[in-house]
Design an enzyme around this catalytic site. Sequence first.
Site, PDB file in Angstrom:
ATOM      1  N   ARG A  45      44.516 105.726  66.049  1.00 32.72           N
ATOM      2  CA  ARG A  45      43.906 106.171  64.519  1.00 32.72           C
ATOM      3  C   ARG A  45      43.776 108.002  65.032  1.00 32.72           C
ATOM      4  O   ARG A  45      43.303 108.306  64.594  1.00 32.72           O
ATOM      5  CB  ARG A  45      42.847 105.297  64.239  1.00 32.72           C
ATOM      6  CG  ARG A  45      43.366 103.646  63.982  1.00 32.72           C
ATOM      7  CD  ARG A  45      43.879 103.782  61.880  1.00 32.72           C
ATOM      8  NE  ARG A  45      45.103 104.599  61.921  1.00 32.72           N
ATOM      9  CZ  ARG A  45      46.349 103.565  62.886  1.00 32.72           C
ATOM     10  NH1 ARG A  45      45.818 102.083  63.337  1.00 32.72           N
ATOM     11  NH2 ARG A  45      47.858 103.419  62.562  1.00 32.72           N
TER      12      ARG A  45
ATOM     13  N   GLN B  82      32.464 106.163  54.204  1.00 34.04           N
ATOM     14  CA  GLN B  82      32.963 105.006  54.998  1.00 34.04           C
ATOM     15  C   GLN B  82      34.381 105.409  55.739  1.00 34.04           C
ATOM     16  O   GLN B  82      34.366 104.060  57.142  1.00 34.04           O
ATOM     17  CB  GLN B  82      33.662 103.236  53.900  1.00 34.04           C
ATOM     18  CG  GLN B  82      32.975 104.150  52.763  1.00 34.04           C
ATOM     19  CD  GLN B  82      32.802 103.002  51.629  1.00 34.04           C
ATOM     20  OE1 GLN B  82      33.212 101.210  51.822  1.00 34.04           O
ATOM     21  NE2 GLN B  82      33.719 103.402  50.624  1.00 34.04           N
ATOM     22  N   ASN B  83      33.717 106.297  56.174  1.00 31.75           N
ATOM     23  CA  ASN B  83      35.489 107.085  56.374  1.00 31.75           C
ATOM     24  C   ASN B  83      35.361 107.057  57.726  1.00 31.75           C
ATOM     25  O   ASN B  83      33.791 107.903  57.841  1.00 31.75           O
ATOM     26  CB  ASN B  83      36.242 108.545  55.994  1.00 31.75           C
ATOM     27  CG  ASN B  83      36.614 108.282  54.640  1.00 31.75           C
ATOM     28  OD1 ASN B  83      36.778 106.698  53.791  1.00 31.75           O
ATOM     29  ND2 ASN B  83      37.182 109.331  53.870  1.00 31.75           N
TER      30      ASN B  83
ATOM     31  N   ASP C  29      37.454 109.085  60.113  1.00 24.53           N
ATOM     32  CA  ASP C  29      37.855 110.229  60.171  1.00 24.53           C
ATOM     33  C   ASP C  29      36.212 111.865  60.356  1.00 24.53           C
ATOM     34  O   ASP C  29      35.183 110.931  59.129  1.00 24.53           O
ATOM     35  CB  ASP C  29      38.633 110.828  59.221  1.00 24.53           C
ATOM     36  CG  ASP C  29      38.379 110.570  57.972  1.00 24.53           C
ATOM     37  OD1 ASP C  29      37.284 112.030  57.805  1.00 24.53           O
ATOM     38  OD2 ASP C  29      39.085 110.995  57.052  1.00 24.53           O
TER      39      ASP C  29
ATOM     40  N   HIS D 299      30.106 103.433  57.806  1.00 20.00           N
ATOM     41  CA  HIS D 299      30.904 102.819  59.237  1.00 20.00           C
ATOM     42  C   HIS D 299      31.572 103.216  60.573  1.00 20.00           C
ATOM     43  O   HIS D 299      32.706 102.835  61.383  1.00 20.00           O
ATOM     44  CB  HIS D 299      32.624 102.825  58.482  1.00 20.00           C
ATOM     45  CG  HIS D 299      32.029 102.003  57.160  1.00 20.00           C
ATOM     46  ND1 HIS D 299      33.159 101.476  57.360  1.00 20.00           N
ATOM     47  CD2 HIS D 299      30.917 100.377  56.564  1.00 20.00           C
ATOM     48  CE1 HIS D 299      32.869 100.568  55.696  1.00 20.00           C
ATOM     49  NE2 HIS D 299      31.448  99.699  56.152  1.00 20.00           N
TER      50      HIS D 299
ATOM     51  N   CYS E 104      31.715 103.869  81.599  1.00 19.98           N
ATOM     52  CA  CYS E 104      31.000 104.816  80.512  1.00 19.98           C
ATOM     53  C   CYS E 104      29.995 105.332  81.130  1.00 19.98           C
ATOM     54  O   CYS E 104      29.772 105.150  82.485  1.00 19.98           O
ATOM     55  CB  CYS E 104      29.636 103.281  80.069  1.00 19.98           C
ATOM     56  SG  CYS E 104      28.862 103.671  79.518  1.00 19.98           S
TER      57      CYS E 104
ATOM     58  N   GLY F  19      37.118 107.990  45.793  1.00 26.26           N
ATOM     59  CA  GLY F  19      38.646 106.841  46.752  1.00 26.26           C
ATOM     60  C   GLY F  19      38.160 106.090  47.438  1.00 26.26           C
ATOM     61  O   GLY F  19      38.264 105.862  48.355  1.00 26.26           O
TER      62      GLY F  19
ATOM     63  N   SER G 263      38.503 101.633  47.203  1.00 23.46           N
ATOM     64  CA  SER G 263      38.408 100.500  45.958  1.00 23.46           C
ATOM     65  C   SER G 263      37.351  99.361  46.187  1.00 23.46           C
ATOM     66  O   SER G 263      37.683  99.231  45.132  1.00 23.46           O
ATOM     67  CB  SER G 263      39.475 100.114  46.778  1.00 23.46           C
ATOM     68  OG  SER G 263      39.380  99.170  48.256  1.00 23.46           O
TER      69      SER G 263
ATOM     70  N   LEU H 205      42.133 107.363  42.778  1.00 22.37           N
ATOM     71  CA  LEU H 205      43.072 108.123  41.981  1.00 22.37           C
ATOM     72  C   LEU H 205      43.805 107.227  40.095  1.00 22.37           C
ATOM     73  O   LEU H 205      44.315 107.651  39.262  1.00 22.37           O
ATOM     74  CB  LEU H 205      44.740 107.277  43.045  1.00 22.37           C
ATOM     75  CG  LEU H 205      45.245 107.022  42.245  1.00 22.37           C
ATOM     76  CD1 LEU H 205      45.982 108.663  42.713  1.00 22.37           C
ATOM     77  CD2 LEU H 205      45.949 107.273  44.025  1.00 22.37           C
TER      78      LEU H 205
HETATM   79  P1  OAD Z   1      40.839 101.220  50.632  1.00 25.20           P
HETATM   80  O1  OAD Z   1      42.066 101.764  51.034  1.00 25.20           O
HETATM   81  O2  OAD Z   1      40.709 100.158  50.510  1.00 25.20           O
HETATM   82  O3  OAD Z   1      40.311 102.011  49.336  1.00 25.20           O
HETATM   83  C1  OAD Z   1      41.169 103.819  48.753  1.00 25.20           C
HETATM   84  C2  OAD Z   1      41.168 104.078  47.163  1.00 25.20           C
HETATM   85  O4  OAD Z   1      41.085 105.477  47.325  1.00 25.20           O
HETATM   86  C3  OAD Z   1      41.820 103.120  46.895  1.00 25.20           C
HETATM   87  O5  OAD Z   1      41.259 102.496  45.648  1.00 25.20           O
HETATM   88  C4  OAD Z   1      43.418 103.736  46.037  1.00 25.20           C
HETATM   89  O6  OAD Z   1      43.486 103.647  44.606  1.00 25.20           O
HETATM   90  C5  OAD Z   1      42.433 105.546  46.459  1.00 25.20           C
HETATM   91  N1  OAD Z   1      43.259 106.759  46.589  1.00 25.20           N
HETATM   92  C6  OAD Z   1      44.550 106.658  46.830  1.00 25.20           C
HETATM   93  N2  OAD Z   1      44.812 107.543  47.069  1.00 25.20           N
HETATM   94  C7  OAD Z   1      43.944 108.858  46.524  1.00 25.20           C
HETATM   95  C8  OAD Z   1      44.108 109.934  46.316  1.00 25.20           C
HETATM   96  N3  OAD Z   1      44.616 110.686  46.661  1.00 25.20           N
HETATM   97  N4  OAD Z   1      42.892 110.339  45.216  1.00 25.20           N
HETATM   98  C9  OAD Z   1      41.960 109.654  44.525  1.00 25.20           C
HETATM   99  N5  OAD Z   1      41.638 108.400  45.126  1.00 25.20           N
HETATM  100  C10 OAD Z   1      43.152 108.000  46.393  1.00 25.20           C
HETATM  101  O7  OAD Z   1      39.661 102.284  51.376  1.00 25.20           O
HETATM  102  P2  OAD Z   1      38.100 102.304  51.455  1.00 25.20           P
HETATM  103  O8  OAD Z   1      37.281 101.924  50.425  1.00 25.20           O
HETATM  104  O9  OAD Z   1      37.642 103.692  52.021  1.00 25.20           O
HETATM  105  O10 OAD Z   1      36.745  99.594  56.502  1.00 25.20           O
HETATM  106  O11 OAD Z   1      37.679 101.085  52.481  1.00 25.20           O
HETATM  107  C11 OAD Z   1      36.778 100.024  52.241  1.00 25.20           C
HETATM  108  C12 OAD Z   1      36.853 100.333  54.024  1.00 25.20           C
HETATM  109  O12 OAD Z   1      38.002  99.021  53.667  1.00 25.20           O
HETATM  110  C13 OAD Z   1      36.769 100.974  54.687  1.00 25.20           C
HETATM  111  O13 OAD Z   1      35.847 101.712  56.005  1.00 25.20           O
HETATM  112  C14 OAD Z   1      37.044 100.091  55.652  1.00 25.20           C
HETATM  113  C15 OAD Z   1      38.322  99.343  55.563  1.00 25.20           C
HETATM  114  O14 OAD Z   1      38.540  97.430  55.759  1.00 25.20           O
HETATM  115  C16 OAD Z   1      35.937  99.594  57.876  1.00 25.20           C
HETATM  116  O15 OAD Z   1      37.343  99.592  58.865  1.00 25.20           O
HETATM  117  C17 OAD Z   1      34.720  98.589  58.262  1.00 25.20           C
END
Ligand code: OAD
Length: 238
Positions: A59, A93-94, A96, A111, A138, A177, A179, A204
């Site tokens: 990643r 939550q990202n 990056d 996160h 470390c 962005g 879910s 989206l």
């Molecule tokens: P998800 O992958 O669950 O959701 C991403 C959302 O972005 C979805 O609802 C898509 O419809 C939307 N999407 C995709 N492409 C898009 C675009 N071009 N423009 C706008 N929206 C778009 O990701 P997160 O909700 O961020 O945690 O996931 C939450 C957490 O679950 C993450 O931080 C990670 C994961 O497991 C950990 O690893 C602790």
Amino acid sequence: MNAPPRVLILTGAGISAESGLKTFRDNNGLWEEYSVEDVATPEAFARNPELVYRFYNERRAQLTNVCVVPNAAHEALAKLERVLGDSLTLITQNVDNLHERAGSERVIHMHGELLSSRCATTNKTFKCDTPFDGQTLCACCNTPTLRPDIVWFGEMPQHMELIMESISQADIFLAIGTSGNVYPAAGFVLGAKDSGAKCIELNLEPTANNWFFDESISGIATKIVPEFVERLIKEFNL
Ligand code: OAD
């Protein structure tokens, strides 16, 4: 002049999708290729650390690829921060660093961060843009105790006190962005509603949590986020 509205923003993987980073739950998302239980829990790290290090090293390498750059949605939120100053709180939550590279200066990473390693003994974090593993020493205790600075499932997200305070003060809450599958972030909308904030989802497509929101705007982040930022600036004469 009226005080500017206090805007609280929560971003998720969808805002970085058009920068070339995979989301988690879309078709072809990361959790289709890997299982959460294998790479994103403390138990997985105890069971098979090599796999977990490799997953996050991959990643990190992807994020530092020259092709991965912030997009118009990250840039629009940085512009909004310049306009609103302290009245804007950006929680992501990202893991990056695309918000920071677009110019956002006060990003709350709930996160964790990919470009950081953490000592499992002292909890100290270190900037890190190269691979590391169970042999890497470390810097604070000179022993191989480094782990990814990522909040795994079952662990407490970072900066929760600050986040809860921002939720209680918000006039406008934007979820961009994400879910809405992972708590506690998925529940922030309810807290913001309780505080009287107007809650808007930009995604989206409408999510399953859509009905918690006062308004839902669908489309790609690089289009709907800059448009929404301009709308806010106009509406509040910022
Ligand atoms: P998800 O992958 O669950 O959701 C991403 C959302 O972005 C979805 O609802 C898509 O419809 C939307 N999407 C995709 N492409 C898009 C675009 N071009 N423009 C706008 N929206 C778009 O990701 P997160 O909700 O961020 O945690 O996931 C939450 C957490 O679950 C993450 O931080 C990670 C994961 O497991 C950990 O690893 C602790």
